[in-house]
Structure formats: C-alpha cells, structure tokens
Design a protein around this motif. Structure first.
Motif, mmCIF file in Angstrom:
data_model
loop_
_atom_site.group_PDB
_atom_site.id
_atom_site.type_symbol
_atom_site.label_atom_id
_atom_site.label_comp_id
_atom_site.label_asym_id
_atom_site.label_seq_id
_atom_site.Cartn_x
_atom_site.Cartn_y
_atom_site.Cartn_z
ATOM 1 N N LYS A 9 -15.911 -31.817 11.607
ATOM 2 C CA LYS A 9 -15.495 -32.672 10.507
ATOM 3 C C LYS A 9 -16.543 -33.653 10.292
ATOM 4 N N VAL A 10 -16.729 -33.929 8.904
ATOM 5 C CA VAL A 10 -17.704 -35.199 8.790
ATOM 6 C C VAL A 10 -17.154 -36.363 8.698
ATOM 7 N N VAL A 11 -17.923 -37.221 9.628
ATOM 8 C CA VAL A 11 -17.346 -38.576 10.005
ATOM 9 C C VAL A 11 -17.862 -39.698 8.829
ATOM 10 N N LYS A 12 -19.091 -39.386 8.449
ATOM 11 C CA LYS A 12 -19.466 -40.273 7.655
ATOM 12 C C LYS A 12 -20.473 -39.564 6.703
ATOM 13 N N ASP A 13 -20.715 -40.254 5.403
ATOM 14 C CA ASP A 13 -21.587 -39.517 4.557
ATOM 15 C C ASP A 13 -23.022 -39.896 4.824
ATOM 16 N N VAL A 14 -23.883 -38.760 4.489
ATOM 17 C CA VAL A 14 -25.198 -38.904 4.857
ATOM 18 C C VAL A 14 -25.966 -38.464 3.750
#
Length: 154
Positions: free
Chosen positions: A141-146
C-alpha cells in the motif's frame, strides 16, 4: 377390587419413574450437545493454530530458500497440477521451525494434515498452484506520495 387397586398404584408408580427417566434423558442430551459444541470449537481453534504455524513455516521456508511461491508449489506437489493433504503434511514435516515457534512443541504429520483445511479454500481436497501463489502474494500500500521524476521540476 384389590387387584384393580394394586394395578392402578403400580401404574402410577411406573408413570412417575418414566417421567424421572425422561427428565434424565433430556439432561443427558443437553450435556452431550454441550460437549459436542465444545469439541467442535476446540477443534476449530486447533486447526486455526496449526494453520497459522504452517503458514509461518512456509513463509520461513520461502525466505530461507529465496524461492517464489510457484517454486514452493513444485516442491510440495512434484510434477502434479495440485497437491492433497497427505502431500502437504509430508512436506511440512520436513520444513524447519519458523521463528517464534516454541522449541519443545513438535507438530505431528496428522496435525499438518488438519491444517490443510486452511489452504483448501475451495474444499475440493486439493490445492492448485494459483491458489497457493495467491496466498503468498504480497500486496503493498502506498503510504505517502513520492515524486518519481529525476528532477524536482514538473
């Protein structure tokens, strides 16, 4: 007349005895039902525990061997398209203990055969390669945008 009176008293006595027996039978049936439901719950809990242990051992095996779930399937099933509980139990006995497993507790082959129910989602008595691979699929799951670009400009 005396005989009729004696027969009536015997009839009443036997009637009371049968009522007492009926209540005893009812209590015995309730006790048996309670024991059966308790045994079912205990069995389900044991199977769940054995299943968790089996999954932990399989994950540890994958990590130690640096294998994919498809390669694990080939080790368990050989050249067949599915594997059954006997094949699974025979393979699980050969796997090393997973981290966190208690040292003194060895799980018997029969218990691994019971744990097979966790893998057999379709209740067909066999597990296919697709089913096993899906169980070990890692979902992230993507936790924060990069930002994925080489520079900070858009």
């Amino acid at each position: 007349k005396d005989l009729a009176m004696w027969a009536k008293s015997e009839k009443n006595r036997l009637h009371l005895s049968t009522k007492n027996l009926e209540s005893s039978i009812t209590r015995a049936k309730a006790t048996i039902t309670n024991f059966a439901s308790g045994a079912t719950k205990k069995d389900e809990a044991e199977v769940k525990t054995f299943g968790a242990t089996a999954m932990a051992r399989l994950r540890a095996f994958l990590a130690a061997e640096q294998a994919t779930p498809a390669e694990l399937f080939k080790k368990v099933a050989g050249y067949k398209s599915t594997f059954d509980k006997d094949m699974f139990a025979a393979f699980m006995v050969t796997t090393p203990k997973a981290e966190g497993e208690k040292e003194g507790e060895d799980i018997a082959e029969e218990d691994f055969a019971r744990a097979f129910a966790i893998l057999d989602e379709e209740k067909s008595g066999a597990v296919s390669e697709e089913t096993l691979v899906a169980m070990f699929r890692k979902v992230m799951k993507v936790v924060k945008d990069v930002a994925m670009t080489g520079s900070l400009s858009i």
